[in-house]
Design a protein around this motif. Structure first.
Motif, PDB file in Angstrom:
ATOM      1  N   TRP A  82       0.837  -1.204   0.000  1.00 46.11           N
ATOM      2  CA  TRP A  82       0.000   0.000   0.000  1.00 46.11           C
ATOM      3  C   TRP A  82       0.870   1.250   0.000  1.00 46.11           C
ATOM      4  N   ALA A  83       1.963   1.215   0.763  1.00 48.52           N
ATOM      5  CA  ALA A  83       2.837   2.387   0.828  1.00 48.52           C
ATOM      6  C   ALA A  83       3.637   2.569  -0.455  1.00 48.52           C
ATOM      7  N   ALA A  84       4.009   1.458  -1.096  1.00 44.98           N
ATOM      8  CA  ALA A  84       4.915   1.547  -2.240  1.00 44.98           C
ATOM      9  C   ALA A  84       4.196   1.589  -3.576  1.00 44.98           C
ATOM     10  N   LEU A 154       8.660  11.655   5.949  1.00 47.73           N
ATOM     11  CA  LEU A 154       9.866  11.203   5.269  1.00 47.73           C
ATOM     12  C   LEU A 154       9.893   9.687   5.121  1.00 47.73           C
ATOM     13  N   ARG A 155       9.340   8.956   6.089  1.00 48.54           N
ATOM     14  CA  ARG A 155       9.354   7.494   5.990  1.00 48.54           C
ATOM     15  C   ARG A 155       8.622   7.016   4.741  1.00 48.54           C
ATOM     16  N   LEU A 156       7.469   7.614   4.458  1.00 49.63           N
ATOM     17  CA  LEU A 156       6.700   7.231   3.282  1.00 49.63           C
ATOM     18  C   LEU A 156       7.428   7.632   2.004  1.00 49.63           C
ATOM     19  N   VAL A 157       8.014   8.832   1.989  1.00 52.81           N
ATOM     20  CA  VAL A 157       8.762   9.285   0.817  1.00 52.81           C
ATOM     21  C   VAL A 157       9.946   8.360   0.539  1.00 52.81           C
ATOM     22  N   LEU A 158      10.663   7.965   1.581  1.00 56.03           N
ATOM     23  CA  LEU A 158      11.821   7.090   1.400  1.00 56.03           C
ATOM     24  C   LEU A 158      11.405   5.704   0.937  1.00 56.03           C
ATOM     25  N   THR A 159      10.251   5.210   1.411  1.00 57.75           N
ATOM     26  CA  THR A 159       9.759   3.915   0.955  1.00 57.75           C
ATOM     27  C   THR A 159       9.537   3.928  -0.550  1.00 57.75           C
ATOM     28  N   ARG A 160       8.872   4.974  -1.020  1.00 59.62           N
ATOM     29  CA  ARG A 160       8.589   5.060  -2.456  1.00 59.62           C
ATOM     30  C   ARG A 160       9.854   5.354  -3.256  1.00 59.62           C
TER      31      ARG A 160
END
Length: 282
Positions: A82-84, A154-160
């Motif tokens: 879901w995040a990626a 930032l965690r979500l941005v770094l995941t993608r």
């Protein structure tokens, strides 16, 4: 807030809904790491009229729930997907394939000798564009929901970003390996510049916004590499482009400079990590 805990007046205004959005967001952020204040806020909300309604709803939900046998915890894979997911859907993935296949066709079908140089010039901005296209309201129909979760920022941005790099790096490097060498940099010479430009876009995103930052870094790279080669009066674009790339990405000293720049961008990104907590949140 004063000291290490929220004052009673702030909690009371939060409970009755009169606290401004900016202060409410700051308090909610504090509650993530302060159990004492979280308990006080919970008690204040329960004491309001809304608290009674929420209690009735909670009781009804618990009454309707039926006991279930113990089950294994749900896998974390769906949450990761879901995040990626926005990083690999839409027009970006076909664009990566188009860049890779286009370079191969230019070399083996059209006979263009500068196909690898052209690929190496474009490849560093592909992950930068992928990052811009994978985060924000324009990319994710669930962005408002994602931005309000503890995994946002930032965690979500770094995941993608990791997904974008995992897809683009091997595809473009493999395409470079099957192209005839022009005598310039190798097929993997773009990797450090690409990583550095991506980190630079993320670091600048805390000040400029992610899409503007990616436009600045990606556009700056393309102007620096392609413009001089295209403006050559003798028309030898392939040779001049190879020379430009040799100056920008060739050699151990140049690659060492890119590595140092990548480390500096990573430090700046870590220092500005809190800026992503509210990036495109509202």
């Amino acid at each position: 807030m004063t000291g290490r805990h929220a004052p009673e007046t702030l909690i009371a205004r939060y409970a009755d809904g009169s606290l401004p959005d900016a202060d409410a967001w700051s308090l909610e952020k504090h509650l993530e790491s302060c159990a004492s204040c979280a308990g006080r806020v919970s008690g204040a909300v329960r004491a309001t009229a809304a608290g009674a309604v929420l209690a009735d709803v909670r009781d009804a939900v618990l009454a309707a729930a039926t006991p279930a046998p113990a089950e294994a915890p749900p896998p974390r894979t769906p949450r990761l997907l879901w995040a990626a997911a926005p990083a690999v859907r839409g027009a970006w993935l076909p664009a990566v394939l188009l860049v890779a296949l286009g370079a191969v066709l230019l070399a083996h079908v059209a006979g263009f000798s500068g196909a690898r140089s052209l690929l190496l010039a474009i490849a560093p901005v592909v992950p930068v564009a992928g990052v811009a296209l994978s985060y924000g309201r324009h990319a994710d129909p669930l962005h408002e929901l994602a931005a309000s979760t503890p995994s946002a920022g930032l965690r979500l941005v770094l995941t993608r970003t990791a997904v974008v790099l995992a897809v683009s790096l091997p595809l473009l490097t493999l395409a470079g390996l099957v192209l005839p060498p022009p005598g310039g940099p190798g097929a993997a010479a773009w990797l450090l510049p690409g990583l550095t430009l991506t980190l630079a876009a993320l670091a600048l995103g805390g000040w400029l916004g992610l899409r503007t930052a990616t436009a600045v870094t990606g556009g700056g790279w393309l102007c620096a590499v392609l413009a001089p080669a295209l403006a050559t009066p003798d028309g030898a674009v392939a040779r001049h482009l190879s020379d430009q790339l040799s100056a920008y990405v060739g050699g151990a000293a140049t690659q060492g400079g890119w590595a140092a720049a990548a480390a500096l961008c990573a430090v700046l990104l870590a220092a500005r990590r809190t800026a992503y907590d509210r990036l495109e949140r509202f």
